[in-house]
Design an enzyme around this catalytic site. Structure first.
Site, PDB file in Angstrom:
ATOM      1  N   ARG A   5       2.990   2.319 -41.494  1.00 55.07           N
ATOM      2  CA  ARG A   5       4.431   1.611 -41.401  1.00 55.07           C
ATOM      3  C   ARG A   5       5.546   2.524 -42.140  1.00 55.07           C
ATOM      4  O   ARG A   5       6.706   2.599 -42.018  1.00 55.07           O
ATOM      5  CB  ARG A   5       4.342   0.267 -41.831  1.00 55.07           C
ATOM      6  CG  ARG A   5       5.726  -0.293 -41.761  1.00 55.07           C
ATOM      7  CD  ARG A   5       5.357  -2.171 -41.947  1.00 55.07           C
ATOM      8  NE  ARG A   5       5.122  -2.167 -43.118  1.00 55.07           N
ATOM      9  CZ  ARG A   5       4.559  -3.354 -43.839  1.00 55.07           C
ATOM     10  NH1 ARG A   5       4.744  -4.569 -42.889  1.00 55.07           N
ATOM     11  NH2 ARG A   5       4.232  -3.552 -45.047  1.00 55.07           N
ATOM     12  N   LYS A  11      11.299  -1.722 -43.134  1.00 55.71           N
ATOM     13  CA  LYS A  11      10.964  -2.188 -44.213  1.00 55.71           C
ATOM     14  C   LYS A  11      11.890  -1.730 -45.350  1.00 55.71           C
ATOM     15  O   LYS A  11      11.742  -0.982 -46.245  1.00 55.71           O
ATOM     16  CB  LYS A  11       9.465  -2.016 -44.761  1.00 55.71           C
ATOM     17  CG  LYS A  11       9.181  -3.392 -45.652  1.00 55.71           C
ATOM     18  CD  LYS A  11       7.689  -3.151 -45.937  1.00 55.71           C
ATOM     19  CE  LYS A  11       7.091  -4.090 -47.128  1.00 55.71           C
ATOM     20  NZ  LYS A  11       7.378  -5.320 -47.271  1.00 55.71           N
ATOM     21  N   TYR A  41      10.444   0.556 -48.501  1.00 56.39           N
ATOM     22  CA  TYR A  41       9.236   0.271 -49.593  1.00 56.39           C
ATOM     23  C   TYR A  41       8.258  -0.105 -48.903  1.00 56.39           C
ATOM     24  O   TYR A  41       8.161  -0.552 -47.510  1.00 56.39           O
ATOM     25  CB  TYR A  41       9.912  -0.652 -50.660  1.00 56.39           C
ATOM     26  CG  TYR A  41       9.916  -2.122 -50.207  1.00 56.39           C
ATOM     27  CD1 TYR A  41      10.915  -2.549 -49.217  1.00 56.39           C
ATOM     28  CD2 TYR A  41       9.024  -3.015 -50.638  1.00 56.39           C
ATOM     29  CE1 TYR A  41      10.947  -4.282 -48.691  1.00 56.39           C
ATOM     30  CE2 TYR A  41       8.929  -4.467 -50.222  1.00 56.39           C
ATOM     31  CZ  TYR A  41       9.904  -4.833 -49.314  1.00 56.39           C
ATOM     32  OH  TYR A  41       9.735  -6.135 -48.943  1.00 56.39           O
TER      33      TYR A  41
END
Ligand code: PDD
Length: 284
Positions: free
Chosen positions: A52, A147, A33
């Site tokens: 990212r 993440k 996420y």
């Protein structure tokens, strides 16, 4: 008023948006996420979040269901469709639905979901007082640089912090602070040096952290990227956290004891102001 959310190419009222019960994000937390702040209807630090996301997907071997241009277009559209002035955009990509099996499916169809959360990101009353944190053992998995949506332990840590009448938790591993439950942790020494954990798989590589370190260096604040101990944090002149949802937030109590004089410190305040000014100017 119902929000309009994005699910696999469709724009739907939130009550009509659905994901399969077999989705691997749901069954295995096999999903990543991103959270991007929106101020004045514009995306803050978007390039960092997009980069990212790509890295997190790559680390897990999940193919992105959208390309870079589509991703930006979806972010822009979700802001417009929800008339979002200030708040957050949450994005999640999972490996998609498959019959429950620990091995990855052969032909996955990744699921992509985005929704908005209106929130006063700038006018947060905690900025004036700073937040209090308690320290707790870091019991998350060892790939915190990805993440993923495995947020149960951070959730439990936050609940424990609140049970102890604190705002958040700083997580400790082998005597060193890793990060906060959903933010990076930093201290400033009496000599004015900013100390923050270096980028390894022990922490999430915060996008706000990276921007703040650039600004600190540009302003002549000495920066040392290394692990710091709980004792160093207790002795620090200032402490703060960084994240897309809090920007730069002073930490004024650790385990009930004041940090420095117990008030938000000057370096922290300067970095917050300069982050907001600089990133608003660069918002897209
Ligand atoms: N959290 N460390 C952890 C564990 C985080 O969950 C986050 C962000 C950060 C800060 O990263 P960034 O500066 O890129 O937001 C550090 C988001 C905001 C969340 O889970 O809501």
């Amino acid at each position: 008023m119902q929000r309009i959310v994005y699910v696999n190419g469709e724009w739907l009222p939130e009550s009509e948006a659905k994901v399969s019960v077999f989705d691997r994000g749901f069954l295995f937390a096999d999903a990543v996420y991103e959270v991007t702040a929106v101020i004045g209807g514009k995306l803050i630090d978007y390039a960092g979040h997009a980069a990212r996301l790509k890295r997190s997907l790559g680390e897990l071997g999940i193919a992105s269901p959208v390309d870079a241009d589509q991703l930006l277009d979806i972010h822009r559209q979700i802001v417009a469709r929800n008339n979002l002035g200030e708040g957050l955009i949450y994005l999640q990509i999972s490996r998609g639905p498959a019959d429950r099996d620990f091995t990855f499916p052969k032909n996955p169809a990744p699921t992509i979901v985005l929704f908005t959360q209106p929130k006063a990101v700038l006018a947060n009353p905690k900025v004036e007082t700073g937040i209090s944190v308690v320290t707790l053992p870091d019991q998350r998995w060892a790939r915190r640089d990805i993440k993923t949506v495995q947020l149960l332990y951070p959730s439990m840590a936050k609940m424990e912090a609140m049970r102890q009448n604190a705002d958040d938790a700083w997580l400790v591993e082998d005597g060193f602070i890793t990060e906060a439950s959903s933010a990076n942790a930093h201290i400033v020494t009496a000599e004015g040096k900013l100390i923050t954990r270096s980028l390894t798989s022990a922490i999430l590589h915060g996008i706000t952290r990276a921007s703040v370190l650039d600004l600190a260096r540009g302003a002549g604040v000495p920066v040392e990227e290394r692990a710091f101990t709980l004792e160093e944090a207790r002795q620090a002149a200032e402490a703060f956290i960084t994240s897309a949802s809090s920007f730069v937030m002073p930490v004024t109590r650790i385990d009930g004891e004041p940090v420095g004089n117990g008030k938000p410190g000057p370096v922290t305040q300067r970095l917050r102001a300069s982050y907001i000014e600089n990133r608003l100017a660069g918002a897209i």
